[in-house]
Motif scaffolding. Structure first.
Motif, mmCIF file in Angstrom:
data_model
loop_
_atom_site.group_PDB
_atom_site.id
_atom_site.type_symbol
_atom_site.label_atom_id
_atom_site.label_comp_id
_atom_site.label_asym_id
_atom_site.label_seq_id
_atom_site.Cartn_x
_atom_site.Cartn_y
_atom_site.Cartn_z
ATOM 1 N N GLU A 57 0.708 -1.316 0.149
ATOM 2 C CA GLU A 57 0.029 -0.130 -0.152
ATOM 3 C C GLU A 57 0.856 1.244 0.089
ATOM 4 N N THR A 63 -1.157 6.185 -2.647
ATOM 5 C CA THR A 63 -0.474 6.378 -1.479
ATOM 6 C C THR A 63 0.457 7.483 -1.772
ATOM 7 N N THR A 71 4.918 6.882 1.581
ATOM 8 C CA THR A 71 5.779 6.251 0.559
ATOM 9 C C THR A 71 7.371 6.396 0.717
#
Ligand SMILES: [Zn+2]
Length: 258
Positions: A57, A63, A71
């Motif tokens: 994710e 994201t 990230t």
């Protein structure tokens, strides 16, 4: 890593001595032998399913848009691991193959830059390199310095315009870079090498599996190198069970001496 020589089948040995061109596809298994954790499988980053889902994710296009710092925390961690690693026997064997043969093309899924560091030249890092950055505001491209990476916990600013940089890698949910796809099609489809070798990957992505299946369907020689059986194993001509760091040096030794 054991230095015991790997016994190649006799028919493969004879064939390898005739080969002038090769296409090689590598995956996380090759990096794992340099101490970079694989994403999937035993001992992988995604071994704990919850952790794996959170990592996927964090490394996704949505994201990056919504929470780029999240990230970046994961990318910076991967980049620090890459920085601490050294190319292994498999990386080095591929450099030897490139030097020995008329034509060599390497398609790697790995983002740690170890093939580049080892010295492989005709190379498609299809997913990018975790240390590379680009600016979507001004077009700047560069590489993060080790001192920037140490302790990096948030989005680094673009040195040219001050906007937030993004990692120059293909995140989950993003398309592959056009230029690399074109190079991949040219090298593996339009004018395929005589021999296709895939090492250290369970080959989940269709664009990784397809060149191998296509070669197999066309009757061209294919080799798989992996410690465990994969979905590709039944399709390749030679499926060799072992670590890339042991099997690739054995293959390179034969091909380098003709
Ligand atoms: Zn910029």
């Amino acid at each position: 890593m054991s230095a015991a020589p790997f016994a190649l089948p006799a028919d493969l040995l004879a064939y390898l001595r005739t080969v002038k061109s090769i296409g090689v596809i590598t995956g996380a298994g090759v990096s794992a032998e340099s101490g970079i954790q694989t994403y999937r499988g035993r001992g992988g980053l995604y071994d704990d399913e919850g952790e794996g889902e959170r990592t996927v994710e964090a490394l996704s296009a949505p994201t990056l848009r919504r929470d780029p710092d999240r990230t970046w925390r994961v990318v910076a961690d991967l980049a620090r691991r890459a920085l601490a690693a050294q190319p292994g026997a498999a990386h080095t064997a591929l450099v030897g193959l490139e030097q020995a043969l008329d034509r060599f093309i390497l398609l790697s899924q790995n983002m740690d830059g170890l093939h580049r560091l080892a010295g492989s030249r005709n190379r498609i890092d299809i997913h990018g390199d975790v240390r590379d950055v680009r600016c979507e505001s001004c077009g700047y491209r560069g590489e993060l310095a080790p001192e920037t990476l140490q302790g990096l916990q948030a989005t680094p600013p673009c040195p040219a315009c001050g906007a937030g940089l993004r990692p120059d890698v293909v995140l989950f949910g993003e398309i592959l870079p056009t230029a690399k796809v074109e190079q991949m099609l040219a090298e593996f489809y339009e004018d395929p090498p005589e021999l296709l070798l895939i090492a250290g990957t369970s080959a989940a992505f269709p664009y990784i599996v397809e060149p191998v299946l296509r070669a197999a369907r066309a009757g061209r020689p294919t080799i798989e190198v992996n410690p465990e059986e994969t979905d590709l194993s039944p399709h390749v001509r030679w499926s060799l069970r072992g670590p890339a760091g042991v099997v690739l040096p054995a293959i390179a030794a034969v091909m380098s001496t003709g």
